[in-house]
Design an enzyme around this catalytic site. Sequence first.
Site, PDB file in Angstrom:
ATOM      1  N   ASP A 465      42.956  42.323  48.527  1.00 28.58           N
ATOM      2  CA  ASP A 465      43.337  43.354  48.220  1.00 28.58           C
ATOM      3  C   ASP A 465      43.500  43.518  50.142  1.00 28.58           C
ATOM      4  O   ASP A 465      43.711  44.873  50.495  1.00 28.58           O
ATOM      5  CB  ASP A 465      42.356  44.342  47.866  1.00 28.58           C
ATOM      6  CG  ASP A 465      42.061  44.361  46.243  1.00 28.58           C
ATOM      7  OD1 ASP A 465      42.466  43.296  45.987  1.00 28.58           O
ATOM      8  OD2 ASP A 465      41.301  45.228  46.098  1.00 28.58           O
ATOM      9  N   GLU A 535      50.564  42.324  41.532  1.00 34.20           N
ATOM     10  CA  GLU A 535      49.651  42.562  40.619  1.00 34.20           C
ATOM     11  C   GLU A 535      50.168  44.324  40.621  1.00 34.20           C
ATOM     12  O   GLU A 535      49.762  44.721  40.973  1.00 34.20           O
ATOM     13  CB  GLU A 535      48.021  42.141  41.338  1.00 34.20           C
ATOM     14  CG  GLU A 535      47.252  43.045  41.896  1.00 34.20           C
ATOM     15  CD  GLU A 535      46.260  42.505  42.085  1.00 34.20           C
ATOM     16  OE1 GLU A 535      45.904  42.128  42.567  1.00 34.20           O
ATOM     17  OE2 GLU A 535      45.088  43.322  41.943  1.00 34.20           O
TER      18      GLU A 535
END
Length: 882
Positions: A465, A535
Amino acid sequence: MLRVVAKTNLCCALLTVAVLASLGCGGSVELPATRVELRDGWSLQSAVEIEADGIAISQPGFDSGSWISGSAPSTVMAALVADGQYPDLYFADNLEQVPQERFTGAWWYRTEFELAPEDVSRVTRLALDGINYSANIWLNGEQLADRDTIVGAFRMHEIDLAGRVTPGINALAIEVFPPLQGDFTIGFVDWNPTPPDRNMGVWRPVALRFSGDVSLNDVFVTSDVDTETLTSADVQVSGVVVNHSSEKATAAIRGEFGDVSFSKTIDLEPYERQALIFGADAHPELHLEAPELWWPYTLGEPHLYSLRMTVEIDGQISDAVEVDFGVREVSSYFNEEGHRGFKVNGKSVLIRGGGWVDDLLLANTPEKISAQMEYVKHLGLNTVRLEGFWGSDSLLYDIADQEGVLLMPGWSCQWEWEEYLGKPVDEYGGVTTPEEMNLVAASMADQARWLRNHPSVFTWVLASDLLPRPELEKRYEETLSVVDPSRPRLSTCAWLDSEVSGPSGVKMKGPYEWVPPVYWYSDTENGGAYGFNTETGPGAQPPPLESLKKMIPEQSLWPIDGLWDYHCGRNEFNTAKRFVDAVDARYGSSESVEEFLLKAQVTSYEAMRPMFEAFAVKRPLATGVVQWMLNSAWPEMFWQLYDYYLLPNGAFYGARAACRPQSVAYDYADQSVWAVNETLERASGVEVSVRAFDLNAQEIWNTTHRVNVESGAPVKVTELGAVESPTPVWFLDLRMSDAAGRELARNFYWLSNQLDELDYAKHDWFFTPVKRHADFGSLNELPRVEVSAEYVVTRVSDRWEATVTVSNPSESLAFFVELRLADPEDGASLVPVLWEDNYISLLPGESRQLSVEVLQQSDGPSPVLEVSGWNVAPASYEPNLS
């Protein structure tokens, strides 16, 4: 020949291993094993229950009869479950009943092995492939290493056993300490509950590594492909040769693969480590003409070569290594809009992937891994992303190599957020100190060195992330430039700009919750079909009822209660409410769990298909998409194309319909039809049939078009803005055939005159809400129909194969027909199963013939065929045997 005996307190099991090495001269000899895994005969016990110390526990003959019998690799919790201590662990909230205090201290793992006298005279090393989280290592009463050295879930260690093993029985004891808050351990983030033991234990193999005085280590094969012509390639073979003796040595190194052989002789000083390189410049035999290339299976054959190498001292084999590799070249590029894509052998690949997660207790079986990789190919996916889950052994990678599936391993966001890591973080996550950076960089080096010969691995993901801390990313770059310069690195899976490596060129802007089909085509700022979305996905995918009953008690099946939520994700994803609200708004509220789950499969199919289709239709702006997720670590409702029990859901067949190599798709945003070609060959003279029907199955539109579709260049076939349905819901039937009339693909859509309207002003990081839903309530008015079916089943090897013909003799549509092969004794679905198509719709008078294969032992009676559907009367059919 090496003899290793894995002993328990009850019996001895003889394990004999031999390796055949072909030599450059064309002969072959039988070699002793160079690596033997100590898998069986282990005992486990909590250190709290033991008074003895490591000296005593690691003595041969120590009485561990009262300990838990187990194997390695295995986490502590997996061993306890295998021992029967926690039956039905995943039913209801039984997981919460496991006392976590059992895992706050150390646990001992112990085994014994027997060596013959001739084995002890060889160089012996102990390989520890993965321990979570730290450990003291003892052998025959001596401590070999302490927990300050053996630390880190992703470190791989090798310990010299010179003078420490003896002929006869040897005893190995490992005192494993659990990960603590702030440790860089294995983690499931918000995907599911944390296992009670936090996966502490010996989670990867323990092995003995044998050789003569000179060993060959870290063999690495790379290839440089002529990507312009694909007619030649240069292969380079490297490694490290080690002289373990106090004497000088002259070593003859030989290698061969296919019809290629090469060799050289080197001199080694006592205890010298010498780098070894064979390249095409000095060894022209490593320049290959017309090489058989490794391709992702959607683009070609995944050919593998087997390299065999030996080290000889004075004419005797000292060591032997065998490595499978593929001749292929991977690279990345940026499109005109700055989005990263990937190429294999110079050809761009649209990444169509799913996010992998290991079993909650890291207890995957070879059979389950193999079945899931078959599912990946059956789905039409070409990629599996491994976020923080690198596998308990190499099997996943071996299968991916053989089957031509790309793998994308890397670190997890588990280490980037305080609530999961368990210590303060900043904008670069939780790896902050020099000591932590040393550990994590060494861990990446270990993983890359272990996996770098697998052609399926196309990139290393350095963070998820966030970006790595600049100092850490520099360490990664320095390490990987030495360990593996053959692959591109991805600094992060998010749309971020690194001061070390520049822009990532990929995004992870969601959604992670349900969104309507049009989202993927209309969104141009978040997760929509542009760039590489690493994702994303339309949220929950509840399983069919038979799987639900394995995790939810009867009294909680309906109405939906807190146990359903318990079997969802965590934090923002701890409920399926957004999905349930969408089902109710689109298809009407349900009166029973059976009705809801049927509507859930329809909703999942409708939501999943356009995501994959949109990224294909939007090429070259779109370069890839990874569905979050492919599978589940435990029985749950969220993020899965098939459930924990390997039962496919509606999303599975929606994805399969979208991901055929050549397909036809509907763009929900501009109401157009597209032809897609994801093969390397031009599709010439393709015929696309476009038909529309109202709710009563009356045709309201019919056109046919011929188009040519280049590789990776979708073609708009026609627009449907002029279609007007007299009923609130209508159907679109798309079919594509090649120039010879053979059907390549088909898709059947249900559409509403009331279009979905997204509320972008209220967008959140994980989803975009809907102002107004499409209204499919009229589907509930479809007349009840009866379909007919027959099928022929054949036992092929250890599997069932069948051909099913299903027909709709009525004058109404048979909508969303489910086909299921079931055990005739208990009615359970046979899985893993590969249906050519499922959840199909049949127009009046239409028949379809479908193939199906059951990937399991077929010792029992022939399965029965169960047919049901939205408006289809359930029926069972006995097979015709052939």
